[in-house]
Design a protein around this motif. Structure first.
Motif, mmCIF file in Angstrom:
data_model
loop_
_atom_site.group_PDB
_atom_site.id
_atom_site.type_symbol
_atom_site.label_atom_id
_atom_site.label_comp_id
_atom_site.label_asym_id
_atom_site.label_seq_id
_atom_site.Cartn_x
_atom_site.Cartn_y
_atom_site.Cartn_z
ATOM 1 N N THR A 6 0.831 -1.204 0.000
ATOM 2 C CA THR A 6 0.000 0.000 0.000
ATOM 3 C C THR A 6 0.865 1.252 0.000
ATOM 4 O OG1 THR A 6 -1.781 -1.158 1.145
ATOM 5 C CG2 THR A 6 -1.791 1.253 1.263
ATOM 6 N N ARG A 7 1.920 1.254 0.808
ATOM 7 C CA ARG A 7 2.795 2.433 0.863
ATOM 8 C C ARG A 7 3.523 2.640 -0.459
ATOM 9 N NH1 ARG A 7 4.152 0.025 5.823
ATOM 10 N NH2 ARG A 7 6.273 -0.401 5.063
ATOM 11 N N ILE A 8 3.970 1.554 -1.087
ATOM 12 C CA ILE A 8 4.622 1.669 -2.390
ATOM 13 C C ILE A 8 3.643 2.252 -3.400
ATOM 14 C CG2 ILE A 8 5.532 0.334 -4.351
ATOM 15 C CD1 ILE A 8 6.853 -1.542 -2.263
ATOM 16 N N ARG A 9 2.423 1.719 -3.422
ATOM 17 C CA ARG A 9 1.393 2.212 -4.354
ATOM 18 C C ARG A 9 1.142 3.709 -4.139
ATOM 19 N NH1 ARG A 9 -1.546 -0.293 -7.541
ATOM 20 N NH2 ARG A 9 -1.316 -2.293 -6.504
ATOM 21 N N VAL A 65 12.395 5.769 -9.693
ATOM 22 C CA VAL A 65 11.532 4.899 -8.885
ATOM 23 C C VAL A 65 12.207 4.606 -7.544
ATOM 24 C CG1 VAL A 65 10.486 2.600 -8.717
ATOM 25 C CG2 VAL A 65 10.322 3.898 -10.858
ATOM 26 N N ASN A 66 13.487 4.255 -7.578
ATOM 27 C CA ASN A 66 14.208 3.991 -6.326
ATOM 28 C C ASN A 66 14.206 5.209 -5.407
ATOM 29 O OD1 ASN A 66 14.924 1.276 -6.739
ATOM 30 N ND2 ASN A 66 16.695 1.838 -7.948
ATOM 31 N N ASN A 67 14.414 6.391 -5.975
ATOM 32 C CA ASN A 67 14.395 7.620 -5.166
ATOM 33 C C ASN A 67 13.024 7.842 -4.527
ATOM 34 O OD1 ASN A 67 17.065 8.200 -5.742
ATOM 35 N ND2 ASN A 67 16.590 9.643 -7.384
ATOM 36 N N ALA A 68 11.967 7.558 -5.285
ATOM 37 C CA ALA A 68 10.614 7.739 -4.760
ATOM 38 C C ALA A 68 10.320 6.791 -3.600
ATOM 39 C CB ALA A 68 9.586 7.542 -5.873
ATOM 40 N N GLU A 72 11.120 3.436 1.957
ATOM 41 C CA GLU A 72 10.859 1.994 2.046
ATOM 42 C C GLU A 72 12.172 1.209 2.111
ATOM 43 O OE1 GLU A 72 7.982 0.662 2.707
ATOM 44 O OE2 GLU A 72 7.026 2.622 2.574
ATOM 45 N N PHE A 73 13.152 1.613 1.313
ATOM 46 C CA PHE A 73 14.466 0.956 1.386
ATOM 47 C C PHE A 73 15.075 1.175 2.769
ATOM 48 C CE2 PHE A 73 14.288 1.028 -3.302
ATOM 49 C CZ PHE A 73 14.664 -0.273 -3.557
#
Length: 89
Positions: A6-9, A65-68, A72-73
């Protein structure tokens, strides 16, 4: 607490306003591998189509995408498979 999918979305939708977004939790496929945790939510696949990728190289799209998803990382996302691009046409 919301789950990682959900957080990724939410993060990717906010940053990229994608035309298409598919998120797959692949953590179960990586059980016992480096970075995997018993709770899961460590390995994901993202397929995203957004106008914001137009003119960017494949590496630049993946970097965006990774920066966004930096938070999460920072909080346990271990691996992310990314397929990104602009809409066809």
């Amino acid at each position: 607490m919301t789950n990682r999918t959900t957080r990724i979305r939410e993060s990717l939708t906010q940053v990229f306003a994608p035309e298409r977004l598919e998120i797959t939790d692949q953590s179960a496929l990586h059980a016992g591998h480096a970075g995997a945790s018993p709770e899961g939510e460590t390995h994901f696949k993202v397929e995203i189509i957004s106008e914001k990728f137009r003119g960017l190289s494949r590496v630049a799209m993946q970097r965006e995408v990774n920066n966004a998803l930096k938070s999460e990382f920072d909080s346990g996302l271990h691996a992310l498979s990314i397929k990104a691009g602009p809409p066809a046409g």
